[in-house]
Design a protein around this motif. Sequence first.
Motif, short mmCIF file in Angstrom:
data_model
loop_
_atom_site.label_atom_id
_atom_site.label_comp_id
_atom_site.label_asym_id
_atom_site.label_seq_id
_atom_site.Cartn_x
_atom_site.Cartn_y
_atom_site.Cartn_z
N ARG A 169 0.81 -1.24 0.05
CA ARG A 169 -0.11 0.07 -0.04
C ARG A 169 0.76 1.23 0.03
O ARG A 169 0.74 2.43 -0.80
N GLN A 170 1.80 1.33 0.70
CA GLN A 170 2.86 2.60 0.84
C GLN A 170 3.66 2.54 -0.33
O GLN A 170 3.51 3.79 -0.80
N VAL A 171 4.04 1.60 -1.30
CA VAL A 171 4.86 1.69 -2.36
C VAL A 171 3.76 2.22 -3.30
O VAL A 171 4.08 3.23 -4.04
N LEU A 172 2.65 1.70 -3.46
CA LEU A 172 1.55 2.11 -4.38
C LEU A 172 1.20 3.69 -4.17
O LEU A 172 1.06 4.38 -5.09
N ASP A 173 0.95 4.05 -2.86
CA ASP A 173 0.84 5.29 -2.50
C ASP A 173 1.73 6.29 -3.02
O ASP A 173 1.55 7.36 -3.57
N ILE A 174 2.96 5.76 -2.73
CA ILE A 174 4.29 6.72 -3.32
C ILE A 174 4.22 7.03 -4.98
O ILE A 174 4.23 7.94 -5.49
N THR B 81 7.94 -6.09 -3.68
CA THR B 81 6.57 -5.26 -3.74
C THR B 81 6.45 -4.98 -4.99
O THR B 81 5.10 -5.16 -5.47
N LEU B 82 7.41 -4.24 -5.78
CA LEU B 82 7.26 -3.83 -7.21
C LEU B 82 6.73 -5.04 -7.98
O LEU B 82 6.02 -5.03 -8.74
N ASP B 83 7.39 -6.19 -7.89
CA ASP B 83 7.17 -7.30 -8.60
C ASP B 83 5.66 -7.59 -8.63
O ASP B 83 4.87 -7.97 -9.43
N PHE B 84 5.00 -7.72 -7.18
CA PHE B 84 3.71 -7.88 -7.04
C PHE B 84 2.84 -6.92 -7.74
O PHE B 84 1.78 -7.32 -8.39
#
Length: 158
Positions: free
Chosen positions: A33-38, A71-74
């Motif tokens: 969630r944090q990575v996607l938010d960024i 996380t980016l791979d997912f």
Amino acid sequence: MSNKEIAKQQMPGQPVTDGLRKTRGRRLTPLRRQVLDILLEAAEPVKAYAIMDILRKKTAKSVTPASVYRTLDFLLRHALVHRVGTLNAFVACTDSCEHEHQPVFMLVCAGCHQSREISDPPLYNTICAAMREKEFTIQGGTIELTGICPQCAAAGSE
């Protein structure tokens, strides 16, 4: 509704991915969630190590490059983000569809590095057919095109 539009509808302080979870039905861990938010909040594609630096500033937990790449791979596998190979960076997908992604074109500005995602399946199929005639195959589902965005073009003409 695009991911950016969903993000704008969120309440202040609410992660922008809350609306995406409802739209996409994907289970997002706090890190996902944090990575996607960024990426949703970014004005341009973001490199993995820049994501890691932002996460380290936002959280007391240790964040490793491996966890960011996993996380980016997912997020890539679930069509929530795109990899912009020419910049070695990532951008949130602008399409919030629930079905399998259509191949896309990623327009990348050589000046400011902004990117725009467009979908044109007939054009994509024409390009792939031309590639097959030359015995080439596309790797991945994204074709990147580098050019100059309207803002950079206008700035260059002043």
